[in-house]
Every structure is written in C-alpha cells, then in structure tokens.
Design a protein around this motif. Structure first.
Motif, PDB file in Angstrom:
ATOM      1  N   GLN A   1     114.044 -37.879 134.384  1.00  0.00           N
ATOM      2  CA  GLN A   1     115.438 -36.845 134.645  1.00  0.00           C
ATOM      3  C   GLN A   1     115.509 -36.092 136.082  1.00  0.00           C
ATOM      4  O   GLN A   1     116.672 -36.045 136.436  1.00  0.00           O
ATOM      5  CB  GLN A   1     115.049 -35.415 133.689  1.00  0.00           C
ATOM      6  CG  GLN A   1     116.142 -34.685 133.599  1.00  0.00           C
ATOM      7  CD  GLN A   1     117.378 -35.031 133.116  1.00  0.00           C
ATOM      8  OE1 GLN A   1     117.394 -35.628 132.152  1.00  0.00           O
ATOM      9  NE2 GLN A   1     118.615 -34.802 133.775  1.00  0.00           N
ATOM     10  N   MET A   2     114.364 -36.180 136.520  1.00  0.00           N
ATOM     11  CA  MET A   2     114.505 -35.708 138.132  1.00  0.00           C
ATOM     12  C   MET A   2     115.266 -36.917 138.813  1.00  0.00           C
ATOM     13  O   MET A   2     115.741 -36.764 139.919  1.00  0.00           O
ATOM     14  CB  MET A   2     112.902 -35.582 138.736  1.00  0.00           C
ATOM     15  CG  MET A   2     113.101 -35.204 140.133  1.00  0.00           C
ATOM     16  SD  MET A   2     111.539 -35.280 140.858  1.00  0.00           S
ATOM     17  CE  MET A   2     110.609 -33.919 139.690  1.00  0.00           C
TER      18      MET A   2
ATOM     19  N   TYR B   1     125.264 -40.508 133.620  1.00  0.00           N
ATOM     20  CA  TYR B   1     125.201 -39.512 134.653  1.00  0.00           C
ATOM     21  C   TYR B   1     126.418 -39.518 135.728  1.00  0.00           C
ATOM     22  O   TYR B   1     126.297 -40.856 136.108  1.00  0.00           O
ATOM     23  CB  TYR B   1     123.822 -39.350 135.357  1.00  0.00           C
ATOM     24  CG  TYR B   1     122.809 -38.836 134.354  1.00  0.00           C
ATOM     25  CD1 TYR B   1     122.435 -37.418 134.139  1.00  0.00           C
ATOM     26  CD2 TYR B   1     122.406 -39.761 133.368  1.00  0.00           C
ATOM     27  CE1 TYR B   1     121.119 -37.162 133.432  1.00  0.00           C
ATOM     28  CE2 TYR B   1     121.017 -39.292 132.475  1.00  0.00           C
ATOM     29  CZ  TYR B   1     120.516 -38.311 132.501  1.00  0.00           C
ATOM     30  OH  TYR B   1     119.682 -37.552 131.580  1.00  0.00           O
TER      31      TYR B   1
ATOM     32  N   THR C   1     127.207 -34.022 136.363  1.00  0.00           N
ATOM     33  CA  THR C   1     127.313 -33.986 134.921  1.00  0.00           C
ATOM     34  C   THR C   1     126.724 -35.346 133.954  1.00  0.00           C
ATOM     35  O   THR C   1     126.559 -36.188 134.749  1.00  0.00           O
ATOM     36  CB  THR C   1     128.828 -33.704 134.144  1.00  0.00           C
ATOM     37  OG1 THR C   1     129.525 -34.577 134.905  1.00  0.00           O
ATOM     38  CG2 THR C   1     129.258 -32.411 135.108  1.00  0.00           C
TER      39      THR C   1
ATOM     40  N   ASN D   1     118.758 -36.900 138.358  1.00  0.00           N
ATOM     41  CA  ASN D   1     119.417 -35.813 138.920  1.00  0.00           C
ATOM     42  C   ASN D   1     119.626 -35.660 140.414  1.00  0.00           C
ATOM     43  O   ASN D   1     120.740 -35.612 141.045  1.00  0.00           O
ATOM     44  CB  ASN D   1     118.648 -34.421 138.678  1.00  0.00           C
ATOM     45  CG  ASN D   1     118.747 -34.013 137.232  1.00  0.00           C
ATOM     46  OD1 ASN D   1     119.477 -34.287 136.527  1.00  0.00           O
ATOM     47  ND2 ASN D   1     117.764 -33.021 136.815  1.00  0.00           N
ATOM     48  N   LYS D   2     118.601 -36.416 141.124  1.00  0.00           N
ATOM     49  CA  LYS D   2     118.807 -36.853 142.323  1.00  0.00           C
ATOM     50  C   LYS D   2     119.810 -38.172 142.594  1.00  0.00           C
ATOM     51  O   LYS D   2     120.417 -37.838 143.696  1.00  0.00           O
ATOM     52  CB  LYS D   2     117.444 -37.213 142.960  1.00  0.00           C
ATOM     53  CG  LYS D   2     116.477 -35.981 143.129  1.00  0.00           C
ATOM     54  CD  LYS D   2     116.802 -35.135 144.011  1.00  0.00           C
ATOM     55  CE  LYS D   2     115.935 -33.786 144.078  1.00  0.00           C
ATOM     56  NZ  LYS D   2     116.533 -32.755 145.119  1.00  0.00           N
TER      57      LYS D   2
ATOM     58  N   HIS E   1     128.080 -38.741 139.012  1.00  0.00           N
ATOM     59  CA  HIS E   1     127.798 -38.162 140.531  1.00  0.00           C
ATOM     60  C   HIS E   1     128.596 -36.913 140.764  1.00  0.00           C
ATOM     61  O   HIS E   1     129.716 -36.949 140.140  1.00  0.00           O
ATOM     62  CB  HIS E   1     127.963 -38.916 141.564  1.00  0.00           C
ATOM     63  CG  HIS E   1     127.191 -38.667 142.956  1.00  0.00           C
ATOM     64  ND1 HIS E   1     127.662 -37.741 143.631  1.00  0.00           N
ATOM     65  CD2 HIS E   1     126.201 -39.201 143.377  1.00  0.00           C
ATOM     66  CE1 HIS E   1     126.845 -37.601 144.717  1.00  0.00           C
ATOM     67  NE2 HIS E   1     125.603 -38.501 144.516  1.00  0.00           N
ATOM     68  N   ARG E   2     128.006 -35.912 141.260  1.00  0.00           N
ATOM     69  CA  ARG E   2     128.554 -34.752 141.389  1.00  0.00           C
ATOM     70  C   ARG E   2     129.827 -34.750 142.337  1.00  0.00           C
ATOM     71  O   ARG E   2     130.945 -33.970 142.261  1.00  0.00           O
ATOM     72  CB  ARG E   2     127.682 -33.744 142.043  1.00  0.00           C
ATOM     73  CG  ARG E   2     128.405 -32.267 142.428  1.00  0.00           C
ATOM     74  CD  ARG E   2     127.031 -31.338 142.986  1.00  0.00           C
ATOM     75  NE  ARG E   2     126.269 -31.952 143.748  1.00  0.00           N
ATOM     76  CZ  ARG E   2     126.538 -31.742 145.248  1.00  0.00           C
ATOM     77  NH1 ARG E   2     127.642 -31.324 145.679  1.00  0.00           N
ATOM     78  NH2 ARG E   2     125.857 -32.361 146.089  1.00  0.00           N
TER      79      ARG E   2
ATOM     80  N   THR F   1     122.430 -38.558 141.190  1.00  0.00           N
ATOM     81  CA  THR F   1     123.840 -38.188 141.077  1.00  0.00           C
ATOM     82  C   THR F   1     124.021 -36.777 141.718  1.00  0.00           C
ATOM     83  O   THR F   1     125.019 -36.332 141.400  1.00  0.00           O
ATOM     84  CB  THR F   1     123.955 -37.940 139.472  1.00  0.00           C
ATOM     85  OG1 THR F   1     123.181 -37.118 138.901  1.00  0.00           O
ATOM     86  CG2 THR F   1     123.906 -39.353 138.910  1.00  0.00           C
ATOM     87  N   SER F   2     123.004 -36.108 142.477  1.00  0.00           N
ATOM     88  CA  SER F   2     123.177 -34.807 143.252  1.00  0.00           C
ATOM     89  C   SER F   2     123.491 -33.778 142.171  1.00  0.00           C
ATOM     90  O   SER F   2     124.301 -32.881 142.105  1.00  0.00           O
ATOM     91  CB  SER F   2     124.066 -34.825 144.228  1.00  0.00           C
ATOM     92  OG  SER F   2     124.083 -35.559 145.455  1.00  0.00           O
ATOM     93  N   TYR F   3     122.709 -33.868 141.087  1.00  0.00           N
ATOM     94  CA  TYR F   3     122.962 -32.816 139.771  1.00  0.00           C
ATOM     95  C   TYR F   3     124.286 -33.086 139.093  1.00  0.00           C
ATOM     96  O   TYR F   3     124.974 -31.922 139.213  1.00  0.00           O
ATOM     97  CB  TYR F   3     122.196 -31.584 140.310  1.00  0.00           C
ATOM     98  CG  TYR F   3     120.972 -31.511 140.660  1.00  0.00           C
ATOM     99  CD1 TYR F   3     120.094 -31.018 139.611  1.00  0.00           C
ATOM    100  CD2 TYR F   3     120.665 -31.936 142.047  1.00  0.00           C
ATOM    101  CE1 TYR F   3     118.473 -31.350 140.106  1.00  0.00           C
ATOM    102  CE2 TYR F   3     118.852 -31.681 142.259  1.00  0.00           C
ATOM    103  CZ  TYR F   3     118.379 -31.458 141.080  1.00  0.00           C
ATOM    104  OH  TYR F   3     116.550 -31.455 141.501  1.00  0.00           O
TER     105      TYR F   3
END
Length: 375
Positions: free
Chosen positions: A45-46, A68, A56, A49-50, A70-71, A52-54
């Motif tokens: 998960q980490m 996922y 959605t 998140n990284k 990317h932000r 996709t820069s956290y």
C-alpha cells in the motif's frame, strides 16, 4: 494603464475556451503500469501511494484489480494485479492468462521479503513479451533476500525515495508518453527537475505562439495585453507547481538549512525573475507582470527583446514570439535553479523540521505538515 478586473476575468474565460487547453494535451496520454508479486499489505500500500502521490483508487470493471490514479494525472494509472494472491511458481501461468499484457506499458514485480530464482524467470517472460519489468522492494530494518540468480537491478526504495525508479521508468516508456509521465510525477530529484525543465522549455514555444495570436480573439484598449498577462501568469504558475515550488514545500525547509534558505530568498529578491518563486498565487504573478507594462510600452522593439522581454501582443509577429519565449525560458531557468538548490539543501536531511521563515512573505499554511525532499 488601469487594471480592470472585469477585463482580466474576461480574458481568463476566453483563454480557457480557445487557447490554453491544448497545452494540457499531455494529460490525454494514458499510461498503465501493472504491479504483481506479493498481495496487498502495508508495504505494498505504501508503494502504491508513493507511485501515485497518494491518488485515488478504484476497482476494475470485473472487480479483480485495484486501480490507483495518480494525484496529478488520472490517466497515469498503477494497477494492483494481484491484490489478494501472492504470485509464485504455482499460479503464475494461470495468473498471466487472466490479464492482457499488451494493455500495460510496463510492469513492477513487488516483493516484501524475498526475490527468488523464479522471479527472474517472471521478469524474462515479460521481457520476451516486449514489456519491461522492474523488481521493487521497500527498505526495512532487515535486508531483503535476493537470489543470486537475479540478473537485473533490484530497486530497494525508502519511504521518500522513488526518484531512481522514476528515472528508469522514463527511459523505458514509449516516446509519446514520456512527457506525460514526467509532467505527472513529483520533482523528487535534481535529475527529474532537469527533465521537467527540458519539457517546459519545449512547451514555451507553443505558449509564445499562442500569446502572439491570442490578442486577435479580444478587442478593446489594453485588453489584449491583459489577455497575454493572464496566459503567461497561468503558465508561470504551472512551472512552479511542476518544479515543486509551492508555498507548502517552501515552508517546510529544514531548520538546519535556515541560513542557506535565507541566502536563497535574498538571491530571489534581487534576481530578475526569481521573485516569481515567492508570489503566493497566480493573481500576484499577474499583478507583477502588469506593473511592467508601462515601462515596456515606453521601450522600442529592440530594447524590449534585448532587455525586457514580455508578453506577445505588445509586439507583432516573430518579434512577439521571440519576446514571449525569451521571457518564459529565462523564468524556467531561474525557477529550475531554485528548485535544484532547495533539493540539494534538503536531500541529506533525515529529520526535517518546520521553519516559518517565509511567513514574512505571507507564506503561511494553516495545516503545518512535515515534508522530506530526500531523493
């Protein structure tokens, strides 16, 4: 010349409908990166998140995969292709029959603890299919076990270190998707900042042409100049976001670097375009550009290009384009230099502490967070 907010708002509206949107065509390039290996866990998960820069997350139509987004660009998608099952020698070929490899630009094989001999065979399988596979693990207190049969680089990334992986992903993407990826990811290293700068300079040519032609869409005393200010102000703000010069990041420099940060600010305030890195929003950038107009109008064409390059409709034809491009390239060079200096200041700091040095420049944030620029 008096500044009229109604004229400015009108120019923004016309710009959004007729001129600026084509510069965002890079967001239409879809990039799919598939992640396989160990099933969903804290470390995976980490990683997602990284990557996709956290951003959605959603579920694929068949409910098999997690996607996922990317932000910074929803078309850059990281697919978790094994969310519930560890991929190994017993189930790999059943798994591979459930996906279409050709739908993905490249793949990441993620492991929590061990990279086995079979993982090398998985990588070779994808290579034979014409798809690059990266082997990635997360840095932990213990060392990952890597089989001696692994014949390629294994990326052991820390919480804040994706820059090397991103740089190699760039080198393995199709040429028509490289710009989209670079402009989507965060500026995590001087190398990525330089790559962004190269693309922004190429982009400045299109902006300059648009700036030169844009005034033909608008009529009224002084309105064409304001339209150009709107166009270039938005572009300069885009440069700052791309290079990581947001007020939140500038505010979170290390206390250990306080004196160096003061020196950077002093340099910015005495630099021709450096102050654009400190203005808090696109409106302030517009005001700064507008303040220059009276002196520009008093200059002849030669001096304008040589000494005070400015917006397109102040001039005509090729001179106008040259003036606009000269301005944007100088701003890109100066903002890139600032971004790299800040990156170099903070990349070796393990425990960044919030510094409110920029508050005197009205750089306040209500929600003070801690950032690391480590690369």
């Amino acid at each position: 010349m008096n500044f009229n907010h109604k004229d400015y708002n009108k120019s923004i509206k016309i710009d959004s409908n007729n001129g600026y949107n084509h510069l965002n065509i890079w967001k239409s390039a879809k990039i799919n990166i598939g992640v396989i290996g160990d099933s969903t866990g804290e470390l995976k998960q980490m990683l997602m998140n990284k990557l996709t820069s956290y951003g959605t997350v959603s579920t694929s139509h068949d409910l098999k995969f997690n996607i996922y987004h990317h932000r910074n660009n929803s078309k850059l998608q990281i697919w978790d292709l094994s969310p519930n099952t560890d991929i190994n020698s017993l189930n790999f070929f059943n798994f591979i029959s459930s996906i279409d490899v050709n739908n993905f630009d490249l793949f990441i094989l993620f492991r929590t603890n061990n990279f086995s001999q079979f993982d090398q065979k998985i990588s070779e399988y994808f290579e034979a299919e014409g798809k690059k596979m990266f082997l990635v693990g997360i840095k932990q207190d213990f060392q990952l076990n890597i089989s001696p049969q692994i014949a390629q680089k294994v990326y052991i990334i820390s919480v804040d270190d994706l820059s090397r992986l991103n740089e190699d992903i760039i080198d393995n993407l199709q040429s028509d998707k490289v710009a989209a990826f670079i402009l989507s990811i965060d500026p995590l290293s001087p190398e990525i900042i330089e790559k962004k700068s190269e693309i922004l300079k190429k982009r400045s040519s299109s902006v300059s042409v648009q700036s030169s032609l844009f005034g033909t869409l608008i009529s009224g005393p002084g309105l064409t100049i304001i339209a150009d200010v709107a166009l270039l102000s938005a572009e300069i703000w885009f440069y700052r976001k791309q290079l990581g010069l947001t007020k939140e990041k500038l505010n979170n420099l290390s206390q250990d670097s306080r004196l160096a940060c003061k020196k950077i600010v002093q340099d910015l305030l005495t630099n021709k375009y450096g102050s654009y890195a400190l203005l808090k929003d696109v409106n302030q950038i517009s005001y700064a550009l507008i303040k220059m107009i009276p002196s520009i109008l008093a200059s002849d064409v030669f001096d304008l290009i040589k000494l005070v390059p400015m917006v397109g409709t102040v001039l005509h034809g090729s001179a106008s384009i040259a003036a606009s491009k000269s301005t944007l390239v100088q701003i890109i060079d100066e903002l890139s230099s600032i971004a790299i200096r800040i990156q170099n200041l903070t990349q070796n700091n393990q425990n960044p502490i919030f510094v409110d040095y920029f508050s005197e420049l009205d750089f306040r944030t209500r929600d003070r967070k801690f950032f690391s620029f480590k690369s």
